[in-house]
Design an enzyme around this catalytic site. Structure first.
Site, PDB file in Angstrom:
ATOM      1  N   ARG A 122      -8.994  -1.249   3.699  1.00  0.00           N
ATOM      2  CA  ARG A 122      -7.036  -1.201   4.141  1.00  0.00           C
ATOM      3  C   ARG A 122      -7.036  -0.531   5.345  1.00  0.00           C
ATOM      4  O   ARG A 122      -7.855   0.455   5.505  1.00  0.00           O
ATOM      5  CB  ARG A 122      -6.511  -0.371   3.021  1.00  0.00           C
ATOM      6  CG  ARG A 122      -6.554   0.707   2.366  1.00  0.00           C
ATOM      7  CD  ARG A 122      -6.217   1.581   1.535  1.00  0.00           C
ATOM      8  NE  ARG A 122      -5.701   2.454   1.368  1.00  0.00           N
ATOM      9  CZ  ARG A 122      -6.186   3.481   0.562  1.00  0.00           C
ATOM     10  NH1 ARG A 122      -4.624   2.911  -0.474  1.00  0.00           N
ATOM     11  NH2 ARG A 122      -5.606   4.696   0.104  1.00  0.00           N
ATOM     12  N   ASN A 160       2.258   2.963   4.551  1.00  0.00           N
ATOM     13  CA  ASN A 160       1.639   3.458   3.955  1.00  0.00           C
ATOM     14  C   ASN A 160       0.648   4.651   3.949  1.00  0.00           C
ATOM     15  O   ASN A 160       0.014   4.976   4.728  1.00  0.00           O
ATOM     16  CB  ASN A 160       1.085   3.224   2.702  1.00  0.00           C
ATOM     17  CG  ASN A 160       0.829   4.027   0.817  1.00  0.00           C
ATOM     18  OD1 ASN A 160       1.458   4.209   0.727  1.00  0.00           O
ATOM     19  ND2 ASN A 160      -0.925   3.899   1.344  1.00  0.00           N
ATOM     20  N   GLU A 161       1.166   5.921   4.066  1.00  0.00           N
ATOM     21  CA  GLU A 161      -0.414   7.450   4.371  1.00  0.00           C
ATOM     22  C   GLU A 161      -0.491   6.780   5.605  1.00  0.00           C
ATOM     23  O   GLU A 161      -1.800   6.560   6.222  1.00  0.00           O
ATOM     24  CB  GLU A 161      -1.046   7.223   3.399  1.00  0.00           C
ATOM     25  CG  GLU A 161      -1.014   7.937   1.792  1.00  0.00           C
ATOM     26  CD  GLU A 161      -1.879   8.333   1.036  1.00  0.00           C
ATOM     27  OE1 GLU A 161      -2.619   7.543   0.978  1.00  0.00           O
ATOM     28  OE2 GLU A 161      -1.347   9.595   0.360  1.00  0.00           O
ATOM     29  N   GLU A 313       3.824   9.613  -5.160  1.00  0.00           N
ATOM     30  CA  GLU A 313       2.738   9.547  -5.979  1.00  0.00           C
ATOM     31  C   GLU A 313       1.673  10.751  -6.602  1.00  0.00           C
ATOM     32  O   GLU A 313       1.641  11.565  -5.758  1.00  0.00           O
ATOM     33  CB  GLU A 313       1.407   8.658  -5.272  1.00  0.00           C
ATOM     34  CG  GLU A 313       1.941   7.381  -4.670  1.00  0.00           C
ATOM     35  CD  GLU A 313       0.326   7.262  -3.574  1.00  0.00           C
ATOM     36  OE1 GLU A 313      -0.954   8.105  -3.553  1.00  0.00           O
ATOM     37  OE2 GLU A 313       0.749   6.273  -2.336  1.00  0.00           O
ATOM     38  N   TRP A 321     -11.650   9.051  -6.373  1.00  0.00           N
ATOM     39  CA  TRP A 321     -12.845   9.006  -5.032  1.00  0.00           C
ATOM     40  C   TRP A 321     -12.878  10.442  -4.808  1.00  0.00           C
ATOM     41  O   TRP A 321     -13.509  10.413  -3.566  1.00  0.00           O
ATOM     42  CB  TRP A 321     -11.142   8.968  -3.794  1.00  0.00           C
ATOM     43  CG  TRP A 321     -10.142   9.433  -4.004  1.00  0.00           C
ATOM     44  CD1 TRP A 321      -8.673   8.442  -4.552  1.00  0.00           C
ATOM     45  CD2 TRP A 321      -9.483  10.632  -3.856  1.00  0.00           C
ATOM     46  NE1 TRP A 321      -8.302   9.420  -4.713  1.00  0.00           N
ATOM     47  CE2 TRP A 321      -8.302  10.938  -4.891  1.00  0.00           C
ATOM     48  CE3 TRP A 321     -10.260  11.904  -3.540  1.00  0.00           C
ATOM     49  CZ2 TRP A 321      -6.963  11.767  -4.529  1.00  0.00           C
ATOM     50  CZ3 TRP A 321      -9.275  12.809  -3.492  1.00  0.00           C
ATOM     51  CH2 TRP A 321      -7.769  13.292  -4.001  1.00  0.00           C
ATOM     52  N   GLU A 361     -10.086   0.523  -6.731  1.00  0.00           N
ATOM     53  CA  GLU A 361      -9.545   1.720  -7.578  1.00  0.00           C
ATOM     54  C   GLU A 361      -9.184   1.512  -8.577  1.00  0.00           C
ATOM     55  O   GLU A 361      -8.197   1.832  -9.705  1.00  0.00           O
ATOM     56  CB  GLU A 361      -7.946   1.594  -6.841  1.00  0.00           C
ATOM     57  CG  GLU A 361      -8.125   2.664  -5.535  1.00  0.00           C
ATOM     58  CD  GLU A 361      -7.271   3.318  -4.237  1.00  0.00           C
ATOM     59  OE1 GLU A 361      -7.141   4.261  -3.928  1.00  0.00           O
ATOM     60  OE2 GLU A 361      -5.447   2.577  -4.677  1.00  0.00           O
ATOM     61  N   LYS A 362      -9.930  -0.116  -9.175  1.00  0.00           N
ATOM     62  CA  LYS A 362     -10.216  -0.124 -10.831  1.00  0.00           C
ATOM     63  C   LYS A 362     -10.700   1.108 -11.590  1.00  0.00           C
ATOM     64  O   LYS A 362      -9.944   1.171 -12.917  1.00  0.00           O
ATOM     65  CB  LYS A 362     -10.973  -1.483 -11.094  1.00  0.00           C
ATOM     66  CG  LYS A 362     -12.099  -0.347 -11.159  1.00  0.00           C
ATOM     67  CD  LYS A 362     -13.309  -1.982 -11.100  1.00  0.00           C
ATOM     68  CE  LYS A 362     -14.208  -2.522 -10.763  1.00  0.00           C
ATOM     69  NZ  LYS A 362     -14.636  -2.039  -8.882  1.00  0.00           N
ATOM     70  N   PHE A 363     -10.902   2.432 -11.163  1.00  0.00           N
ATOM     71  CA  PHE A 363     -11.268   3.390 -11.891  1.00  0.00           C
ATOM     72  C   PHE A 363      -9.903   4.458 -11.878  1.00  0.00           C
ATOM     73  O   PHE A 363     -10.494   5.375 -12.339  1.00  0.00           O
ATOM     74  CB  PHE A 363     -12.323   3.574 -12.183  1.00  0.00           C
ATOM     75  CG  PHE A 363     -14.063   3.078 -12.311  1.00  0.00           C
ATOM     76  CD1 PHE A 363     -13.508   2.225 -13.473  1.00  0.00           C
ATOM     77  CD2 PHE A 363     -14.697   1.836 -11.587  1.00  0.00           C
ATOM     78  CE1 PHE A 363     -14.560   1.581 -14.119  1.00  0.00           C
ATOM     79  CE2 PHE A 363     -15.835   1.255 -11.941  1.00  0.00           C
ATOM     80  CZ  PHE A 363     -15.398   1.249 -13.613  1.00  0.00           C
ATOM     81  N   HIS A 364      -9.160   4.320 -11.456  1.00  0.00           N
ATOM     82  CA  HIS A 364      -8.206   5.051 -10.726  1.00  0.00           C
ATOM     83  C   HIS A 364      -6.730   5.330 -12.280  1.00  0.00           C
ATOM     84  O   HIS A 364      -6.672   4.079 -12.462  1.00  0.00           O
ATOM     85  CB  HIS A 364      -7.681   4.305  -9.254  1.00  0.00           C
ATOM     86  CG  HIS A 364      -6.338   5.727  -8.904  1.00  0.00           C
ATOM     87  ND1 HIS A 364      -5.577   5.767  -9.215  1.00  0.00           N
ATOM     88  CD2 HIS A 364      -6.059   7.111  -7.808  1.00  0.00           C
ATOM     89  CE1 HIS A 364      -5.277   7.151  -8.780  1.00  0.00           C
ATOM     90  NE2 HIS A 364      -5.139   7.485  -8.528  1.00  0.00           N
TER      91      HIS A 364
HETATM   92  C1  GAL Z   1      -3.619   7.085  -1.849  1.00  0.00           C
HETATM   93  C2  GAL Z   1      -2.602   5.791  -2.142  1.00  0.00           C
HETATM   94  C3  GAL Z   1      -2.793   4.531  -2.694  1.00  0.00           C
HETATM   95  C4  GAL Z   1      -3.597   4.966  -3.638  1.00  0.00           C
HETATM   96  C5  GAL Z   1      -3.905   6.396  -4.391  1.00  0.00           C
HETATM   97  C6  GAL Z   1      -5.012   6.793  -5.303  1.00  0.00           C
HETATM   98  O1  GAL Z   1      -3.819   7.985  -0.976  1.00  0.00           O
HETATM   99  O2  GAL Z   1      -1.688   5.745  -0.760  1.00  0.00           O
HETATM  100  O3  GAL Z   1      -2.684   3.694  -2.918  1.00  0.00           O
HETATM  101  O4  GAL Z   1      -4.891   5.110  -2.620  1.00  0.00           O
HETATM  102  O5  GAL Z   1      -3.848   6.626  -3.022  1.00  0.00           O
HETATM  103  O6  GAL Z   1      -5.249   7.823  -5.516  1.00  0.00           O
END
Ligand code: GAL
Length: 666
Positions: A122, A160-161, A313, A321, A361-364
């Protein structure tokens, strides 16, 4: 340049309407439509009143160039609206579809080695690409035209960010354009960059490049300007989309989400361009200073917003991560969410609503995890939603007051964290954290400010470290002290001017005069783990060989180095209401130093005698008391209160269990 301007009439209050916004990123395009009705049922049960849609939906909206598929989003907007949930609608421009990169490779950024950043992840867009900007504007235009008047829409979320860099050829062109705006002529650029050193003189604008990989150290002012430029170019991208959505819906506030303490964006300047300042915050649940990290980011964001702000968020549980990703223990999500509310948040939101089953990000964690509605994390989300609904009317829009300002500036960070300096052990954000931590542990609430801001409202201003200071900033600091303010300043401050040129005498003369420094002879940085003995404490990281003015001249060495090369020289120097700390005292010593100076300046904690793990913050006429420890505590609270969370009366003493919180109203 860093003056604050009046905010627009439209802001967070228009979206929050007396409630704390509660919800998160909702990515239903990852799920069959049957799941959507289940989602809104669970959202309603959990008190969710806001979802952020469309953050990564570009390929779904525009599957082929110029095609628009809005039907799914129409159904979704209508569905959530019918269920009383508002929408923060994102422009999808942070993750372009693969076709854009395939058809237009010029939209892809290059790193300092000239390597392309491909699609497949991304944020693979070049801020400088005219093609990218054209496509981003077109999709934004159509999105805004279609939904700008939708009754579910409460806020726009741009991209986003923002966090990308680009060293490519098109970026070289926009860098030159930015530099021409700043310097006008090549002569002025050569002078600012000090290109007489190492035969770097530029004779033609075409020779000027982003600081690409070089054999040895890049020109530091070129690097500094590249960081300024990158922040500004990303801001141009943001502003272009913001202006489009505003044209379609002037009464809808606009935001974009910051990463906390992110080096790439000068958030002071960005915040002035937003209606709502929002941030993403992910402290490590295992970090013993996680709560302080949260407080720091919250204080910073509130100061940038100059009022209520949005926690865009956070994670309901683990992220994915870090090397090892720990879930949040029971109660921690609630505690940290209420901490944000205490420190001014009017929105408590998450990435993301439903945990993904596919993708990176399936483990987030999500607000609904893989365990579903019975999962502990979701049960805790429901409890929090109910509590936020209860306290919303009493807290939203209220101010979190602070009498202390910590100064922070991205330019100083960008210039001060480069290679080729006296010690790479000195990391400006870590120094900032150490000073904020000292004040946090002294139970003192702090704002942040830029050194060019008007500081007169604060009783105490602290400068952990600002290696680079403009003349305007220095004049402000001096005037602040002359006007009756108290200033405490850490080492390696006021060394360079805005071109990163070392000031004559090695430190600005006006500051030396302010602190009572006659000569700054040498810096003596310390090795990792090395200490410098001083009267009453040990210094770390850095020491300085300072010759001070005499006591008769008004300078007092409050603490001196003991032993070694600097034996007997001042470690902490005080002149009038100005203090200079030439080392980084160990945490307890820095805390006690700042506590004492704050008390002398008339600044006290909102509650006296608090246990170490307890945080107390005033917001409006409410008092938030938060136990960051796992052991129960009893906190002395003079007076009688009602705890809005527990619906209990509190008189004299407050019992808080593990991670317990009280919101006290008198
Ligand atoms: C942020 C991001 C989200 C997601 C999240 C995971 O940096 O805006 O899309 O990736 O982290 O922690």
């Amino acid at each position: 340049m860093y003056a604050t301007s009046p905010r627009r009439r439209v802001g967070l209050a228009d979206a929050a309407r007396g409630r704390v916004l509660f919800g998160g990123d909702y990515n239903p395009e990852q799920w069959p439509e049957e799941t959507w009705s289940e989602d809104v049922r669970l959202m309603r049960e959990a008190g969710v009143n806001s979802v952020t849609l469309g953050v990564f939906s570009w390929a779904k909206i525009e599957p082929r160039p110029g095609v628009r598929e809005f039907g799914w989003l129409d159904r979704l907007m209508d569905l959530v609206h019918a269920n009383g949930i508002g929408v923060v609608l994102a422009t999808p421009t942070s993750s372009p579809p693969p076709w854009l990169g395939r058809l237009h490779p010029d939209t892809l950024p290059r790193d300092a080695d000239g390597r392309t950043e491909w699609w497949g992840g991304r944020q693979h867009f070049s801020h400088s690409s005219a093609t990218y900007r054209r496509y981003a504007a077109a999709v934004t235009e159509d999105l805004a035209a279609r939904y700008g008047g939708h009754p579910a829409l409460t806020m726009w979320h741009i991209n986003n960010e923002y966090c990308t860099y680009d060293w490519g050829d098109e970026a070289a062109g926009t860098f030159r354009r930015w530099l021409r705006d700043r310097y006008g002529t090549l002569d002025a650029l050569n002078a600012a960059w000090g290109t007489a050193f190492w035969s770097q003189g530029y004779g033609d604008w075409q020779e000027v490049l982003p600081p690409r990989r070089a054999h040895y150290l890049n020109n530091p002012t070129q690097v500094l300007d590249f960081k300024r430029y990158t922040s500004d170019l990303l801001l141009e991208c943001y502003a272009a989309e913001r202006d489009i959505v505003r044209r379609h819906s002037p009464d809808i506030p606009v935001t974009t989400n910051f990463m906390p303490m992110w080096a790439g964006q000068d958030a002071w300047r960005w915040a002035e361009e937003e209606d709502v300042v929002s941030v993403d915050l992910y402290p490590d649940p295992r970090d013993p200073f996680g709560a302080q990290e949260g407080a720091l980011v919250q204080d910073m964001t509130r100061s940038q917003a100059r009022g209520p702000w949005m926690l865009m968020e956070q994670a309901a549980g683990a992220v994915n991560w870090r090397g090892v990703n720990h879930p949040k223990p029971r109660g921690l999500n609630r505690l940290w969410s209420l901490q944000a509310v205490a420190r001014g948040a009017d929105a408590v939101c998450y990435f993301q609503w439903r945990q993904s089953r596919q993708g990176a990000e399936k483990f987030h964690s999500g607000m609904v995890g893989h365990a579903g509605e019975r999962g502990r994390a979701h049960q805790e989300i429901k409890q929090l939603g109910a509590e936020l609904r209860r306290i919303g009317p009493a807290v939203t829009g209220r101010h979190t007051p602070a009498e202390i300002a910590i100064l922070h500036d991205w330019n100083a960070w960008w210039a001060g964290a480069q290679d080729g300096r006296p010690s790479t052990e000195v990391d400006p954000p870590q120094v900032l954290r150490a000073w904020h931590r000292a004040l946090w542990e002294a139970h003192l609430t702090t704002d942040f400010a830029h050194p060019e801001h008007d500081l007169t409202a604060y009783r105490l201003v602290v400068v952990p470290q600002l290696y680079l200071l403009t003349d305007t900033a220095i004049d402000r600091l001096v005037a602040y002290v002359r006007g009756g303010g108290t200033l405490v300043c850490g080492f390696l401050t006021g060394i360079a001017d805005e071109d990163d040129r070392v000031r004559s005498g090695g430190m600005d003369e006006r500051l030396r005069e302010l602190f009572g420094i006659r000569t700054l002879h040498e810096w003596w940085p310390l090795d990792p783990g090395e200490y410098a003995e001083c009267d009453g404490f040990r210094g770390t990281l850095w020491t300085e060989e300072i010759e001070a003015l005499t006591r008769a001249e008004g300078a007092v060495a409050v603490s001196r180095y003991q032993g070694g090369e600097l034996d007997g020289l001042p470690a902490v120097l005080n002149r009038d209401r100005a203090w200079y700390v030439s080392t980084l005292p160990e945490p307890a010593a820095l805390r006690e130093l700042l506590r004492g100076v704050a008390a002398d300046a008339g600044v006290r904690p909102v509650l006296e005698g608090l246990p170490a793990q307890v945080e107390a913050v005033r917001r409006g006429d409410l008092l938030f008391v938060l136990n960051h420890g796992r052991d129960p505590v009893t906190v002395a609270v003079p007076g009688e209160y009602r705890d809005l969370l527990g619906e209990r009366r509190v008189a004299g003493a407050l019992e808080l269990g593990r991670y317990g919180v009280a919101v006290l109203s008198s």
